[in-house]
Write an enzyme that holds these catalytic residues in place. Sequence first.
Site, PDB file in Angstrom:
ATOM      1  N   LYS A   1       0.869  -1.191   0.000  1.00  0.00           N
ATOM      2  CA  LYS A   1       0.000   0.000   0.000  1.00  0.00           C
ATOM      3  C   LYS A   1       0.896   1.227   0.000  1.00  0.00           C
ATOM      4  O   LYS A   1       2.050   1.166   0.441  1.00  0.00           O
ATOM      5  CB  LYS A   1      -0.882   0.017   1.255  1.00  0.00           C
ATOM      6  CG  LYS A   1      -2.150   0.807   1.079  1.00  0.00           C
ATOM      7  CD  LYS A   1      -3.195  -0.012   0.336  1.00  0.00           C
ATOM      8  CE  LYS A   1      -4.483   0.735   0.126  1.00  0.00           C
ATOM      9  NZ  LYS A   1      -5.529  -0.135  -0.435  1.00  0.00           N
TER      10      LYS A   1
HETATM   11  P1  NAD Z   1     -13.954   7.327  -2.971  1.00  0.00           P
HETATM   12  O1  NAD Z   1     -13.018   8.414  -2.639  1.00  0.00           O
HETATM   13  O2  NAD Z   1     -14.379   7.095  -4.378  1.00  0.00           O
HETATM   14  O3  NAD Z   1     -15.321   7.488  -2.119  1.00  0.00           O
HETATM   15  C1  NAD Z   1     -15.337   7.683  -0.738  1.00  0.00           C
HETATM   16  C2  NAD Z   1     -16.752   8.091  -0.335  1.00  0.00           C
HETATM   17  O4  NAD Z   1     -16.790   8.214   1.096  1.00  0.00           O
HETATM   18  C3  NAD Z   1     -17.189   9.451  -0.883  1.00  0.00           C
HETATM   19  O5  NAD Z   1     -18.559   9.398  -1.223  1.00  0.00           O
HETATM   20  C4  NAD Z   1     -16.980  10.391   0.291  1.00  0.00           C
HETATM   21  O6  NAD Z   1     -17.822  11.540   0.248  1.00  0.00           O
HETATM   22  C5  NAD Z   1     -17.351   9.473   1.430  1.00  0.00           C
HETATM   23  N1  NAD Z   1     -16.830   9.942   2.717  1.00  0.00           N
HETATM   24  C6  NAD Z   1     -15.658  10.554   2.976  1.00  0.00           C
HETATM   25  N2  NAD Z   1     -15.588  10.902   4.280  1.00  0.00           N
HETATM   26  C7  NAD Z   1     -16.749  10.481   4.825  1.00  0.00           C
HETATM   27  C8  NAD Z   1     -17.273  10.556   6.123  1.00  0.00           C
HETATM   28  N3  NAD Z   1     -16.615  11.151   7.116  1.00  0.00           N
HETATM   29  N4  NAD Z   1     -18.500  10.006   6.346  1.00  0.00           N
HETATM   30  C9  NAD Z   1     -19.181   9.422   5.338  1.00  0.00           C
HETATM   31  N5  NAD Z   1     -18.735   9.322   4.087  1.00  0.00           N
HETATM   32  C10 NAD Z   1     -17.539   9.858   3.834  1.00  0.00           C
HETATM   33  O7  NAD Z   1     -13.289   6.009  -2.352  1.00  0.00           O
HETATM   34  P2  NAD Z   1     -13.605   4.488  -2.738  1.00  0.00           P
HETATM   35  O8  NAD Z   1     -12.645   4.062  -3.784  1.00  0.00           O
HETATM   36  O9  NAD Z   1     -15.059   4.303  -2.938  1.00  0.00           O
HETATM   37  O10 NAD Z   1     -13.108   3.765  -1.390  1.00  0.00           O
HETATM   38  C11 NAD Z   1     -13.940   3.680  -0.247  1.00  0.00           C
HETATM   39  C12 NAD Z   1     -13.381   2.604   0.661  1.00  0.00           C
HETATM   40  O11 NAD Z   1     -13.346   1.363  -0.050  1.00  0.00           O
HETATM   41  C13 NAD Z   1     -11.955   2.834   1.181  1.00  0.00           C
HETATM   42  O12 NAD Z   1     -11.865   2.247   2.459  1.00  0.00           O
HETATM   43  C14 NAD Z   1     -11.109   2.016   0.200  1.00  0.00           C
HETATM   44  O13 NAD Z   1      -9.866   1.638   0.751  1.00  0.00           O
HETATM   45  C15 NAD Z   1     -12.026   0.835  -0.003  1.00  0.00           C
HETATM   46  N6  NAD Z   1     -11.766   0.059  -1.215  1.00  0.00           N
HETATM   47  C16 NAD Z   1     -11.830   0.648  -2.449  1.00  0.00           C
HETATM   48  C17 NAD Z   1     -11.627  -0.132  -3.586  1.00  0.00           C
HETATM   49  C18 NAD Z   1     -11.760   0.437  -4.967  1.00  0.00           C
HETATM   50  O14 NAD Z   1     -11.689  -0.340  -5.941  1.00  0.00           O
HETATM   51  N7  NAD Z   1     -11.998   1.725  -5.131  1.00  0.00           N
HETATM   52  C19 NAD Z   1     -11.307  -1.499  -3.470  1.00  0.00           C
HETATM   53  C20 NAD Z   1     -11.252  -2.049  -2.187  1.00  0.00           C
HETATM   54  C21 NAD Z   1     -11.495  -1.271  -1.076  1.00  0.00           C
END
Ligand code: NAD
Length: 436
Positions: A126
Amino acid sequence: MATSKSRKAQPLMKQDRDRRFALEGNPFEAMMSRFDDAATRLNLEPGLYRVLRAPEKQIIVSVPIPRDNGEIEVFTGFRVLHNTSRGPAKGGIRFDMNVSLDEVKALAAWMTWKCAVVNLPFGGSKGGVICDPSTMSDREIERVTRRYTSAIIETLGPESDVPAPDVNTNERVMAWIMDTYSMHKRHTVTGVVTGKPIAMGGSLGRKDATGRGCLVVTQCALAKRKMKTRGATVAVQGFGNVGSTAARLMSEAGMKIVAVSDKSGGVFNARGLDIADCLKWVADKKFLDGYHKGERVSNAELLTLKCDVLVPAALENVITSKNADDIQAKIICEGANGPTTAQADVILDNKGVYVIPDILANAGGVTVSYFEWAQDRSGYFWDEETVNDRLHKIMTHSFDEVHGMSVKHKVSMRIGAYMLAIDRVAAMHRMRGLYA
Ligand code: NAD
């Protein structure tokens, strides 16, 4: 490899576990407390325990760039390779003010276990840079990306360490990483990152893959609970890549999405929200704030709403010892990494909540990243149906394997997933032996 099964290390492991358990909120300790539990149940050799808990490599770099106003700013970046015994390290890069070495170490280890749960030939890594992209111009984000890439370039490569998007990074950032790496190598290397734009070697289906994986394992869990997909009520926290895709695909599969939220707060409608309409609103206004076809709810309220399925898909540590008892969902599908603390696990277990752990629930993303890497290396690209079919097969099979492990050892799905993953990584170490 010291494979003595001396019992001497066991009390130390228990002591460590108790200490970690006391540190609610620290992501590395949260990961290690589950690791310790699973390793103890597997009766893991003390030598191997010590090898698997220590990250292989931790890199801290300074990232100096000129801001648009001419001032020089120096950011701090990290890249951690946790374990590469099963293949090249795989793990995203996040740009966020909350990035820390502890967080990156935890996320790197989670990637090792996640890749092993779905049986991909990858290890875990990471990376991150402490910065706030919302206050930076595109040119500044590009400079940070390129300088950070060049600072960690020795670790990167299709055979050694392959980044992907994470919080606040996207296919644009991946394209800059790929270009910077390729300029240094003097030839185009598409397989150095995944989550790239389709036109430059990305995979069809990658964008939706994590949310699609969430749908698949939720359907598996509903079936185990003898509940129907059609009409099941869902609350989703986070409306970014993972949360909005999960909400859209679950809604298309006939589930009723009663609440969604983002950084600006949430919206609730007992009759079900029109997710396509919510997406249109966010595309236009950026945040859900102001969306009027439902009642406003806070992010804290959303977590404890009455629903069949809760999908935390935003942040770490949102389900803790403070609110776990108030959770009303029957199933939790962890779209985010680390949304539930180890202390909350105990409470949810006692309440009989079926938790699909992050290292299984959100593994759809890295699975299609693996497909992207394989397609880049072979130079032969698959159609979207093939990608989705293969993803479905891996997610359902992995769900069944984790479920089987949890039944066999009478443990939660989370500890079952850790046991499956640790067993696979440990088996590789035993076969390879220790080079010393
Ligand atoms: P992203 O940045 O696209 O979306 C994050 C979302 O969370 C946004 O809608 C944002 O407004 C919201 N958010 C931020 N702070 C917040 C808060 N305090 N309360 C509520 N909502 C809040 O990110 P993502 O890619 O969707 O990733 C989200 C999670 O999923 C992370 O933990 C990431 O590590 C995990 N993840 C992502 C992927 C991927 O393929 N993108 C894969 C595995 C895991």
